[in-house]
Design a protein around this motif. Structure first.
Motif, PDB file in Angstrom:
ATOM      1  N   SER A  12     -31.036 -50.032  -7.365  1.00 51.55           N
ATOM      2  CA  SER A  12     -30.151 -50.577  -6.346  1.00 51.55           C
ATOM      3  C   SER A  12     -28.941 -51.198  -6.979  1.00 51.55           C
ATOM      4  N   LYS A  13     -27.869 -51.399  -6.200  1.00 48.52           N
ATOM      5  CA  LYS A  13     -26.625 -51.965  -6.690  1.00 48.52           C
ATOM      6  C   LYS A  13     -26.210 -53.123  -5.821  1.00 48.52           C
ATOM      7  N   ALA A  14     -25.345 -53.979  -6.396  1.00 51.57           N
ATOM      8  CA  ALA A  14     -24.939 -55.179  -5.681  1.00 51.57           C
ATOM      9  C   ALA A  14     -23.973 -54.883  -4.567  1.00 51.57           C
ATOM     10  N   SER A  15     -23.069 -53.970  -4.773  1.00 54.68           N
ATOM     11  CA  SER A  15     -22.028 -53.780  -3.775  1.00 54.68           C
ATOM     12  C   SER A  15     -21.910 -52.342  -3.301  1.00 54.68           C
ATOM     13  N   GLY A  16     -22.915 -51.558  -3.523  1.00 56.76           N
ATOM     14  CA  GLY A  16     -22.872 -50.183  -3.066  1.00 56.76           C
ATOM     15  C   GLY A  16     -23.862 -49.942  -1.954  1.00 56.76           C
ATOM     16  N   LYS A  17     -23.545 -49.057  -1.032  1.00 56.26           N
ATOM     17  CA  LYS A  17     -24.434 -48.759   0.089  1.00 56.26           C
ATOM     18  C   LYS A  17     -25.534 -47.817  -0.368  1.00 56.26           C
ATOM     19  N   LYS A  18     -26.731 -48.112   0.024  1.00 54.76           N
ATOM     20  CA  LYS A  18     -27.875 -47.261  -0.264  1.00 54.76           C
ATOM     21  C   LYS A  18     -28.546 -46.905   1.049  1.00 54.76           C
ATOM     22  N   GLY A  19     -29.303 -45.804   1.018  1.00 53.34           N
ATOM     23  CA  GLY A  19     -29.943 -45.357   2.245  1.00 53.34           C
ATOM     24  C   GLY A  19     -30.903 -46.371   2.829  1.00 53.34           C
ATOM     25  N   GLY A  20     -31.548 -47.182   1.954  1.00 49.12           N
ATOM     26  CA  GLY A  20     -32.534 -48.129   2.435  1.00 49.12           C
ATOM     27  C   GLY A  20     -31.971 -49.491   2.790  1.00 49.12           C
ATOM     28  N   GLU A  21     -30.647 -49.674   2.713  1.00 48.24           N
ATOM     29  CA  GLU A  21     -30.073 -50.977   3.004  1.00 48.24           C
ATOM     30  C   GLU A  21     -30.068 -51.265   4.494  1.00 48.24           C
ATOM     31  N   THR A  22     -30.233 -52.546   4.804  1.00 48.10           N
ATOM     32  CA  THR A  22     -30.132 -52.973   6.193  1.00 48.10           C
ATOM     33  C   THR A  22     -28.671 -53.148   6.554  1.00 48.10           C
ATOM     34  N   ALA A  23     -28.411 -53.375   7.824  1.00 51.30           N
ATOM     35  CA  ALA A  23     -27.037 -53.576   8.277  1.00 51.30           C
ATOM     36  C   ALA A  23     -26.431 -54.822   7.637  1.00 51.30           C
ATOM     37  N   ASN A  24     -27.228 -55.897   7.509  1.00 58.20           N
ATOM     38  CA  ASN A  24     -26.744 -57.131   6.882  1.00 58.20           C
ATOM     39  C   ASN A  24     -26.396 -56.910   5.417  1.00 58.20           C
ATOM     40  N   GLN A  25     -27.235 -56.156   4.729  1.00 55.94           N
ATOM     41  CA  GLN A  25     -26.982 -55.890   3.317  1.00 55.94           C
ATOM     42  C   GLN A  25     -25.720 -55.054   3.127  1.00 55.94           C
ATOM     43  N   SER A  26     -25.540 -54.052   3.956  1.00 60.61           N
ATOM     44  CA  SER A  26     -24.350 -53.211   3.866  1.00 60.61           C
ATOM     45  C   SER A  26     -23.092 -54.009   4.173  1.00 60.61           C
ATOM     46  N   PHE A  27     -23.156 -54.849   5.206  1.00 60.51           N
ATOM     47  CA  PHE A  27     -21.976 -55.630   5.583  1.00 60.51           C
ATOM     48  C   PHE A  27     -21.647 -56.682   4.529  1.00 60.51           C
ATOM     49  N   SER A  28     -22.673 -57.313   3.966  1.00 57.04           N
ATOM     50  CA  SER A  28     -22.420 -58.325   2.932  1.00 57.04           C
ATOM     51  C   SER A  28     -21.796 -57.689   1.699  1.00 57.04           C
ATOM     52  N   ALA A  29     -22.264 -56.488   1.342  1.00 55.51           N
ATOM     53  CA  ALA A  29     -21.685 -55.778   0.203  1.00 55.51           C
ATOM     54  C   ALA A  29     -20.237 -55.398   0.492  1.00 55.51           C
ATOM     55  N   PHE A  30     -19.988 -54.933   1.705  1.00 57.67           N
ATOM     56  CA  PHE A  30     -18.631 -54.572   2.120  1.00 57.67           C
ATOM     57  C   PHE A  30     -17.713 -55.798   2.081  1.00 57.67           C
TER      58      PHE A  30
END
Length: 467
Positions: A12-30
Motif C-alpha cells: 500500500s501507499k500513503a497517497s496513492g489510490k488502491k482498489g481496497g481503499e475506502t472513500a475516506n482513505q482515497s479522499f484523505s490521500a487526495f
C-alpha cells in the motif's frame, strides 16, 4: 511523520489510490497530495516574484510571505495528515512509523531537537528580544524558521509526487528571474527596481530575489532542474525551451559575480557527467549543455564589449573569475574543443540517431522486410558499429581524482597567497581576492568564520553542543 507506507500493509501507499481503499482513505490521500502540490507551487512559482517596496524591504517581504505560507499551508497539511492517519488507524502502528525512518529522517529530528534546546537555553529567549525565537532582524533564522524547514522536509519527502507541469512552471519563473538579472547588469531595469537606489547598493541587489547571495543560492538550486529536463526529454519543444533556460542560467552565472555559484555549477556538471556515461544519448545531451553554457559565457562577453556604456560599475571591481570565463582565450579554446568533441561524438554514434533516405525508404517498404529489420535490430546487427560510451565509465574515477587534486591545489594556493609566500611566477594571484583569506574574503565570510572560530574556542560545553 511517516514514510508513504509507514506502518501499513505491504504493497500500500500513503497517497496513492488502491482498489481496497475506502472513500475516506482515497479522499484523505487526495487532500494531502493537493495541499502538498499547492504548497510547492507557492514556494517555487509565486515566492520568487513576490516583493513589496522593491529592494527597500525585500528581506522583510520575503520572510512574511514565507511565514504566512508556512503557517497556513503547514497547518492545513498537519490537519489533512491527521485525517489521513485516522482514516487508516486499523492498519497504522506507531512502531511502523519509526521503523521506516531513514537516516536523513533521524538527522532531521536530531536537528530539530538541538534547535529546541538551543532556543530555550538561550539568554535571548528571556531578555525581551525573543531573538532565539524569531532570529536576528533581517535574517529571521530563529526556531520558528527551523521548525518550518523540518516540517517542509517531512511533508515533501512523504507526499510530494513528481509533477512535471509544476516543475516546468518553476523553471519558467526561474528563467524570467535570470533574464531580469541579466538585463539589470546592462542597465535595463523593466521593473524599476533600481529607481532611487544608491549606486553602492546596485551591485548587491538583483532581480526579484534581492541580495545577490540570495539570488544565486536560489538560482543554482533551480538550474539542475531545467538541465535535467533538457538532458532527459525526447520532446523537441521541451528541449528547445530548456536549452534557452540553460543559456539564461549560464548568463546569470557570469553577471552576478558570485564565486560560490561557479563552484556549485561545476559540481552540478560533474553529477550530470557521472550519469551521462550511462548511454550515448545522455552524453550527447551533456555535451550540448556544456556547449550552450560556454557559448552563453562568450555571448555575454561580446555584449559587454559592444555596449561598455551600459555596464554597471561595480564598486568592488570586476570579479576575476567572471572576467576570465567571458573574455579569456582559454575559455574560447574550451568552447571550440567541446564543439569538435561533440561533432566527433555525433559522427561515432551516427547509426544511433541518423536515418539515411535509403533506410527510411526501406523502412516504409514491405511488411516482410520490416520484420527482417526488426530481427536485425533485436540481434544487435544494426548497432554493432556504434561507439558505446559505457565502455568509458572509468572516466568517473578520473573526474573524482582530478576534483580532489584541484581542491588540494586551491587550498595550497590560498594558504601560500594569504601568507605572502607565492613564487614570483604566481605573483598575479595576489590580485585575486578568492585566494587571499582575510576579513573581506567571500563577501566578508572570512570575518564571520574567524569570529565563529574564536567563539568556539571560548565557548562552554553547552554552547559547543547546541549553540
Amino acid at each position: 511523520m511517516s514514510s508513504k507506507n509507514s506502518g501499513k500493509k505491504k504493497g500500500s501507499k500513503a497517497s496513492g489510490k488502491k482498489g481496497g481503499e475506502t472513500a475516506n482513505q482515497s479522499f484523505s490521500a487526495f487532500l494531502v497530495d493537493r495541499l502538498t502540490q499547492l504548497f510547492v507551487i507557492m514556494m517555487l512559482v509565486v515566492y520568487p516574484f513576490y516583493y513589496q517596496n522593491k529592494y527597500y524591504n525585500m528581506g522583510e517581504a520575503k520572510y512574511r510571505f514565507f511565514t504566512w505560507t508556512c503557517k497556513i499551508g503547514l497547518s492545513l497539511l498537519v490537519i489533512a495528515y491527521l485525517y489521513w492517519i485516522i482514516s487508516r488507524y486499523k492498519e497504522y502502528s506507531l512502531a511502523g512509523i519509526f521503523k521506516r525512518y531513514c537516516t536523513a529522517d533521524w538527522f532531521a529530528l536530531a536537528y530539530l531537537a538541538a534547535s529546541y534546546c538551543s532556543c530555550f537555553l538561550s539568554s535571548t529567549m528571556y531578555n525581551g528580544t525573543k531573538t532565539a525565537w524569531t532570529g536576528f532582524p533581517g535574517w529571521y533564522m530563529g526556531l520558528v524558521s527551523q521548525v518550518f524547514f523540518v516540517l517542509i522536509y517531512f511533508f515533501i519527502s512523504r507526499f510530494w509526487n513528481w509533477n512535471p507541469p509544476v516543475l516546468g512552471a518553476a523553471c519558467v519563473v526561474a528563467g524570467i528571474a535570470y533574464q531580469i538579472g541579466i538585463w539589470q547588469r546592462f542597465k535595463i531595469d523593466p521593473l524599476g527596481m533600481y529607481t532611487d537606489l544608491g549606486s553602492e547598493y546596485v551591485e548587491k541587489f538583483i532581480s526579484t530575489l534581492g541580495q545577490t547571495t540570495w539570488y544565486t543560492s536560489y538560482a543554482v538550486l533551480i538550474v539542475p532542474l531545467g538541465m535535467y529536463f533538457y538532458w532527459k526529454t525526447k520532446d523537441l519543444r521541451v528541449r528547445i525551451a530548456t536549452g534557452f533556460f540553460t543559456a539564461l542560467a549560464f548568463g546569470m552565472l557570469c553577471t552576478t559575480n558570485s564565486d560560490s555559484a561557479y563552484v556549485a555549477m561545476v559540481l552540478i556538471l560533474m553529477v550530470f557527467f557521472w550519469y551521462s556515461l550511462e548511454s550515448n544519448e545522455r552524453m550527447r545531451r551533456f555535451l550540448e549543455i556544456v556547449l550552450i553554457g560556454l557559448a552563453s559565457f562568450r555571448i555575454v562577453g561580446i555584449c559587454r564589449k559592444l555596449f561598455p556604456e551600459r555596464m554597471i560599475t561595480l564598486i568592488s571591481g570586476e570579479e576575476k573569475i567572471t572576467d576570465f570565463v567571458i573574455h579569456s582565450g582559454l575559455m574560447l579554446f574550451a568552447l571550440i574543443a567541446v564543439a569538435v568533441l561533440y561533432a566527433g561524438f555525433m559522427y561515432l554514434t551516427r547509426k544511433e540517431w541518423y536515418i539515411s533516405p535509403k533506410d527510411r525508404a526501406a523502412r516504409s517498404g514491405s511488411k516482410k522486410k520490416g520484420k527482417k529489420e526488426k530481427k536485425e535490430k533485436a540481434s544487435g546487427e544494426e548497432k554493432k558499429d556504434i561507439f558505446d560510451i559505457r565502455k568509458l565509465k572509468w572516466l568517473r574515477y578520473v573526474m573524482v581524482v582530478l576534483a580532489v587534486l584541484v581542491i588540494l591545489c586551491v587550498l595550497v594556493l590560498v594558504c601560500l597567497t594569504t601568507a605572502g609566500k607565492l613564487p614570483e611566477s604566481l605573483s598575479r594571484l595576489y590580485e585575486v581576492n578568492f585566494f587571499v583569506f582575510d576579513n573581506s574574503w567571500g563577501n566578508h565570510r572570512g570575518f564571520n568564520w574567524r569570529m565563529a572560530w574564536k567563539a568556539i574556542c571560548n565557548a562552554s560545553f553547552k554552547d559547543l553542543m547546541i549553540g
